[in-house]
Design a protein around this motif. Sequence first.
Motif, short mmCIF file in Angstrom:
data_model
loop_
_atom_site.label_atom_id
_atom_site.label_comp_id
_atom_site.label_asym_id
_atom_site.label_seq_id
_atom_site.Cartn_x
_atom_site.Cartn_y
_atom_site.Cartn_z
N GLU A 178 4.65 1.63 -5.08
CA GLU A 178 3.29 1.19 -5.32
C GLU A 178 3.21 -0.04 -6.22
OE1 GLU A 178 4.10 4.89 -7.91
OE2 GLU A 178 4.42 4.25 -5.84
N ASP A 179 4.34 -0.36 -6.89
CA ASP A 179 4.35 -1.54 -7.76
C ASP A 179 4.68 -2.82 -7.01
OD1 ASP A 179 3.78 0.09 -9.90
OD2 ASP A 179 5.88 0.37 -10.46
N ILE A 180 5.13 -2.70 -5.77
CA ILE A 180 5.50 -3.87 -4.98
C ILE A 180 4.28 -4.37 -4.22
CG2 ILE A 180 7.00 -4.77 -3.18
CD1 ILE A 180 8.48 -4.00 -5.72
N GLU A 181 3.94 -5.61 -4.40
CA GLU A 181 2.80 -6.20 -3.72
C GLU A 181 3.27 -7.08 -2.57
OE1 GLU A 181 -0.30 -5.54 -4.23
OE2 GLU A 181 0.02 -4.25 -5.98
N SER A 182 2.69 -6.90 -1.39
CA SER A 182 3.01 -7.74 -0.25
C SER A 182 2.35 -9.10 -0.43
CB SER A 182 2.55 -7.09 1.05
OG SER A 182 3.17 -5.84 1.24
N SER A 183 2.98 -10.13 0.10
CA SER A 183 2.43 -11.48 0.00
C SER A 183 1.87 -11.90 1.36
CB SER A 183 3.51 -12.47 -0.44
OG SER A 183 4.59 -12.46 0.46
N GLY A 184 0.74 -12.60 1.33
CA GLY A 184 0.16 -13.09 2.57
C GLY A 184 -0.57 -12.00 3.34
N GLU A 185 -1.03 -12.34 4.55
CA GLU A 185 -1.75 -11.38 5.37
C GLU A 185 -0.79 -10.38 5.98
OE1 GLU A 185 -4.20 -13.24 8.24
OE2 GLU A 185 -5.25 -14.51 6.81
N GLU A 186 -1.25 -9.13 6.08
CA GLU A 186 -0.43 -8.06 6.62
C GLU A 186 -0.85 -7.72 8.04
OE1 GLU A 186 0.26 -5.57 2.45
OE2 GLU A 186 -1.06 -4.79 4.02
#
Length: 291
Positions: free
Chosen positions: A85-93
């Motif tokens: 939950e601490d990892i954030e995706s970058s850009g549109e998913e």
Amino acid sequence: MSSVKSKKQREKKGYILLEGRRLIADSLAAGVVPRYVFFSRTSDVAGLRLPATQLYKIPYKTISLWSDVTTSQGVIAICKLPASEDIESSGEELPLTIVCDNVREPGNLGAILRTAVGAGCRQVVLTKGCMDLWDPKVLRSGVGAHFRMKIFRDVAWEEVSDILGTSFVCLADNNLGDADCGESETGEHDQEAKDPQARHTVPVVPYYDVNYARQTSVVLVLGGEAHGLSPSAYQLAASRKGVRVHIPLANGTESLNTGTALGVIVFEMKRQFLTRIPDESEDDSFSVTKG
């Protein structure tokens, strides 16, 4: 150093080992906190945005003894184990989740993670029985993918549905014969599955004939090359009126490498999602692109 190389000790102490400047830089960008950094040359750590941490300059020969590769890059970090939950995706998913079922080869798992990140998938779920996410070989073949999207590990099949929500389920399955399905997460053939005929109730279509863009969100389940999909995967697809997708192959080729197969299917999904025309009158039932 020995303890962080052991899966059991990693889980107990909550630390992982990262080797190489690029992998360490990716982890720092994701907010992973290093506790110790070992290096042999000042240039190995120059430019790394290291927070307050303990730095140790030691001989290259010593680092080589600790290294898991033939030629060490000369820098190793021991970091706090990050939570998914601490990892954030970058850009549109993409509205796409990858579920790994019985994927036990580290190179394959790393390739799957790398492809999933490159395609922009929302998240990856590793069921119990998959290769350890933080194994050094998986980290190397993932090339930083661990720190660019949410990855749930050691998930029991009973918990998978909670993560997936109401997504449409596709199984990547080139096993089109009548042989038994794969093994359960315990590693044994599950002849006592709740629905042993689930595999035969899920329709089979070529991967390019499914109208993925019509779905609100999609789940793609991948099995390992040695063990294939488990009975639980077939049961999940059957319960959600999902589909088995296969890649038609030429020249007598039976199957593709798991990572390669994922790339073929997931980028077809991405193409459809990027070119779809929203139609609120459509439902989320299974459909094919051709008439």
